[in-house]
Each structure stands twice: as C-alpha cells, then as structure tokens.
Design a protein around this motif. Structure first.
Motif, PDB file in Angstrom:
ATOM      1  N   TYR A 149      -5.178   5.714  -7.119  1.00 19.79           N
ATOM      2  CA  TYR A 149      -5.786   4.491  -7.648  1.00 19.79           C
ATOM      3  C   TYR A 149      -4.873   3.732  -8.607  1.00 19.79           C
ATOM      4  O   TYR A 149      -5.168   2.604  -8.984  1.00 19.79           O
ATOM      5  N   LYS A 208      -8.001  11.232  -0.504  1.00 23.93           N
ATOM      6  CA  LYS A 208      -8.686  10.475  -1.563  1.00 23.93           C
ATOM      7  C   LYS A 208      -8.434  11.163  -2.904  1.00 23.93           C
ATOM      8  O   LYS A 208      -9.256  11.934  -3.408  1.00 23.93           O
ATOM      9  N   ARG A 243       0.857  -1.186   0.000  1.00 25.28           N
ATOM     10  CA  ARG A 243       0.000   0.000   0.000  1.00 25.28           C
ATOM     11  C   ARG A 243       0.893   1.234   0.000  1.00 25.28           C
ATOM     12  O   ARG A 243       1.955   1.238   0.661  1.00 25.28           O
ATOM     13  N   THR A 245     -17.684   2.137  -0.009  1.00 25.55           N
ATOM     14  CA  THR A 245     -18.852   2.667  -0.720  1.00 25.55           C
ATOM     15  C   THR A 245     -19.284   1.743  -1.849  1.00 25.55           C
ATOM     16  O   THR A 245     -20.456   1.411  -1.984  1.00 25.55           O
ATOM     17  N   GLY A 248     -10.088  -0.930  -2.694  1.00 25.33           N
ATOM     18  CA  GLY A 248     -11.100   0.131  -2.624  1.00 25.33           C
ATOM     19  C   GLY A 248     -11.984  -0.062  -1.409  1.00 25.33           C
ATOM     20  O   GLY A 248     -13.138   0.370  -1.398  1.00 25.33           O
ATOM     21  N   GLU A 274      -5.256  -2.546   3.764  1.00 30.27           N
ATOM     22  CA  GLU A 274      -6.639  -2.496   3.266  1.00 30.27           C
ATOM     23  C   GLU A 274      -6.686  -3.182   1.915  1.00 30.27           C
ATOM     24  O   GLU A 274      -5.659  -3.636   1.400  1.00 30.27           O
ATOM     25  N   SER A 275      -7.874  -3.214   1.329  1.00 28.71           N
ATOM     26  CA  SER A 275      -7.990  -3.753  -0.021  1.00 28.71           C
ATOM     27  C   SER A 275      -7.868  -2.587  -1.006  1.00 28.71           C
ATOM     28  O   SER A 275      -7.520  -1.474  -0.626  1.00 28.71           O
ATOM     29  N   CYS A 305     -11.973  -1.183   3.164  1.00 25.28           N
ATOM     30  CA  CYS A 305     -11.261  -1.476   4.422  1.00 25.28           C
ATOM     31  C   CYS A 305     -11.652  -2.875   4.892  1.00 25.28           C
ATOM     32  O   CYS A 305     -12.698  -3.400   4.515  1.00 25.28           O
ATOM     33  N   ARG A 357     -16.102   2.283   6.961  1.00 25.66           N
ATOM     34  CA  ARG A 357     -15.362   1.730   8.113  1.00 25.66           C
ATOM     35  C   ARG A 357     -15.817   2.402   9.403  1.00 25.66           C
ATOM     36  O   ARG A 357     -16.140   1.755  10.404  1.00 25.66           O
TER      37      ARG A 357
HETATM   38  N1  PMP Z   1      -9.797   2.189   0.913  1.00 24.71           N
HETATM   39  C1  PMP Z   1      -9.613   2.612  -0.345  1.00 24.71           C
HETATM   40  C2  PMP Z   1      -8.270   2.508  -0.945  1.00 24.71           C
HETATM   41  C3  PMP Z   1     -10.683   3.138  -1.080  1.00 24.71           C
HETATM   42  O1  PMP Z   1     -10.491   3.566  -2.329  1.00 24.71           O
HETATM   43  C4  PMP Z   1     -11.966   3.174  -0.496  1.00 24.71           C
HETATM   44  C5  PMP Z   1     -13.133   3.675  -1.292  1.00 24.71           C
HETATM   45  N2  PMP Z   1     -13.313   5.029  -1.170  1.00 24.71           N
HETATM   46  C6  PMP Z   1     -12.115   2.725   0.837  1.00 24.71           C
HETATM   47  C7  PMP Z   1     -11.006   2.242   1.508  1.00 24.71           C
HETATM   48  C8  PMP Z   1     -13.436   2.763   1.523  1.00 24.71           C
HETATM   49  O2  PMP Z   1     -13.784   4.073   1.846  1.00 24.71           O
HETATM   50  P1  PMP Z   1     -15.282   4.545   1.900  1.00 24.71           P
HETATM   51  O3  PMP Z   1     -15.970   3.674   2.876  1.00 24.71           O
HETATM   52  O4  PMP Z   1     -15.203   5.945   2.362  1.00 24.71           O
HETATM   53  O5  PMP Z   1     -15.830   4.386   0.542  1.00 24.71           O
END
Ligand code: PMP
Length: 287
Positions: free
Chosen positions: A156, A151, A140, A249, A188, A185-186, A190, A214
């Motif tokens: 990405y 963000k 990561r 999300t 996209g 994390e993954s 957590c 999260r």
């Molecule tokens: N980690 C990453 C790398 C992400 O891109 C996302 C998506 N936004 C999340 C976690 C989850 O965040 P959220 O619950 O705010 O969408």
C-alpha cells in the motif's frame, strides 16, 4: 460493536504491538478486508464471498512464507461465530490480518499471529457518486519487484504515493500503468471498461491484485449474457471505450466520470444492469 480477536481471544486492550515489532516497522503482513451486508429481508449479515477472501489470504501467507497460524476451517468458523454473537443488523467491515508476532526480524517465518477485527461500515451502494481519475506518474509494483497479487500491507506504499499525487493534481483517484505501460488498476480497486456491448478488464498478468469483487463482477457480466474480455490493455486503447467503472471491497462499484481529459458515459444502461445485479447479489437475493 467494534470487536477485535487475537489468536482466537477477544482483545480488550488494543496496545499489544511492541515498537520493535517487524510487522509494524516494515509493513510485513497479509490481510483481507471483507464486507458484510445486512439484509433486513433475511435478518442476516451476508458476508461477501468469504471463502474466496480467505482462500486469497492463505495464498498471500504462503507466498510470504508465513507459518499459517490457524486452519482455514477454524478461521471461517471463528468469523461466522463472532458475527453471530456480537454484531447486529448493520453492514460491517471485517479485517483479518496475519502478522509477525514478536520482536524478530523481517525475515521471520514461524512466529505468526492472526487478528480479526469487525466494525460497522455502511454500504455506499445506494449513494450514486462518480469518480475522477488521473494516470499516475507512479507505475504499479511489478511481479518482478513486489508481487502485486499478494495482499501485503507494504504494497500500500505504492498506492499511497499514487493516490496522494493524484489528489494534489485535483483528481479523486489514480489509475496505474504497469511497468510494461499497460493499464493495471487503481490504488485499491480494479477497473472495467465498456464499448459496443462488451466489457474489458486488465488480465491477471497486468500486475493487478486479483480482486474478489473483480471476479464476482466478471461472473455477473457473463450471467447477464455479455462478454467480458480479460486482456492486456494499452493506454492508447482507452480512448475507444465509452464507459468505465472501478470495483473493490471499499469502493464497491463506482462509475468513472473522467480519466484526465477523457469523459465517460455515466448513464450506460448495461452498466446499470450490472450494478443492479451486484446489489442483489451482495444482499443474497440473486445469482
Ligand atoms: N487492487 C488493489 C490494489 C486493492 O488494494 C484492492 C482492494 N483489496 C483491489 C484491487 C480490489 O480487490 P477486492 O475486490 O478483493 O477488494
């Protein structure tokens, strides 16, 4: 029902970005993806934790030293207004983006625009599926290199490399370790783990994006009377956990069936309780 507004004006023509635009060329933007859930009971679209999302957007913009193009209250009102006047009776996805407007350089701070797009996106919360993950060969991004808690579009790239690599290995998703070899994390979402009636999730200093989902899940776990421990989690601790799930999300909440060779319980009743509570929360019925 796919509508886009640029700096407060409805866009009919989407071709507004120059090929020399630095946000296009370098991925320099910050954004939020936000779900709206249509509640037939209330006949209303419930926007998931809108204020929390918009707060994170403004924090991201400040970290990128963007001259913020719109006041928070005005942006919130605009989003609610667009929903009221143009979107009806469907689950939606709202994307709000701040980006460099013109043809300046990647270090531009002043010339910033904001874009709001909304489109239908049905929730998958009632289609129960599971996900298989592999530990990514990519680490990561670190707060010492590119802050993962901002963000920003360019972050990405890290997710893209990891996800495409995982798919080539036959898995549906990738789990990142941080450069400190801790679970992060993954690509996209957590991660949460479960063992002996306790939940565990990587702490905010584990090089994660601090997910709005999260944070909501932590509140739900606590409201249900369970403990949620936020800490740095080493890879070799994962073997102790019985169950795990991802939250974000896009993915909403999804149980993990396997991480490489380790099989997880996908019928855990406590996790099912959290999922049920999450479903009622997003439709504005509870908590
Ligand atoms: N980690 C990453 C790398 C992400 O891109 C996302 C998506 N936004 C999340 C976690 C989850 O965040 P959220 O619950 O705010 O969408």
């Amino acid at each position: 029902m796919n509508v886009t507004f640029l700096n407060g004006q409805k866009l009919e023509n989407r071709n507004i970005i120059s090929v020399f635009n630095p946000s296009f060329l370098y991925g320099i933007n910050c954004f939020e993806g936000i779900r709206g859930y249509y509640s037939s009971k209330k006949d209303e679209i419930m926007i998931f934790d809108l204020e929390e999302h918009i707060d994170r957007l403004y924090e991201s913009a400040a970290r990128l030293e963007f001259n913020i193009p719109v006041e928070k209250k005005r942006l919130l009102d605009e989003i609610k207004d667009i929903i009221k006047t143009t979107i009806f009776k469907v689950d939606i996805y709202i994307r709000v983006t701040f980006f460099l407007s013109g043809e300046s350089s990647w270090s531009e701070k002043e010339d910033i625009s904001y874009l709001i797009n909304m489109r239908p996106m049905p929730s998958q919360l009632f289609n129960e599926t599971h996900i298989s993950l592999t530990y990514s060969n990519f680490r990561r991004i670190s707060s010492k290199i590119i802050p993962p808690d901002v963000k920003a579009g360019a972050n990405y790239l890290n997710s893209r490399y990891a996800l495409l690599d995982a798919q080539k290995k036959g898995f549906q998703g990738a789990l990142f370790l941080s450069i400190e070899n801790m679970i992060s994390e993954s690509t996209g979402s957590c991660i949460f783990f479960f063992k002996d009636d306790k939940f565990y999730t990587p702490s905010t200093d584990s090089d994660i994006l601090i997910g709005i989902t999260r944070n909501r899940i932590i509140k739900i776990i606590i409201a249900l009377g369970y403990e949620c421990i936020q800490k740095k989690i080493a890879k070799n601790e994962v073997q102790n956990f019985d169950a795990a799930f991802l939250v974000g999300t896009m993915i909403e909440i999804k149980k993990i069936s396997i991480i490489e060779k380790q099989v997880f319980d996908i019928n855990n009743p406590v996790i099912n309780k959290v999922i049920d509570k999450f479903k009622s929360y997003v439709y504005g019925l509870d908590i």
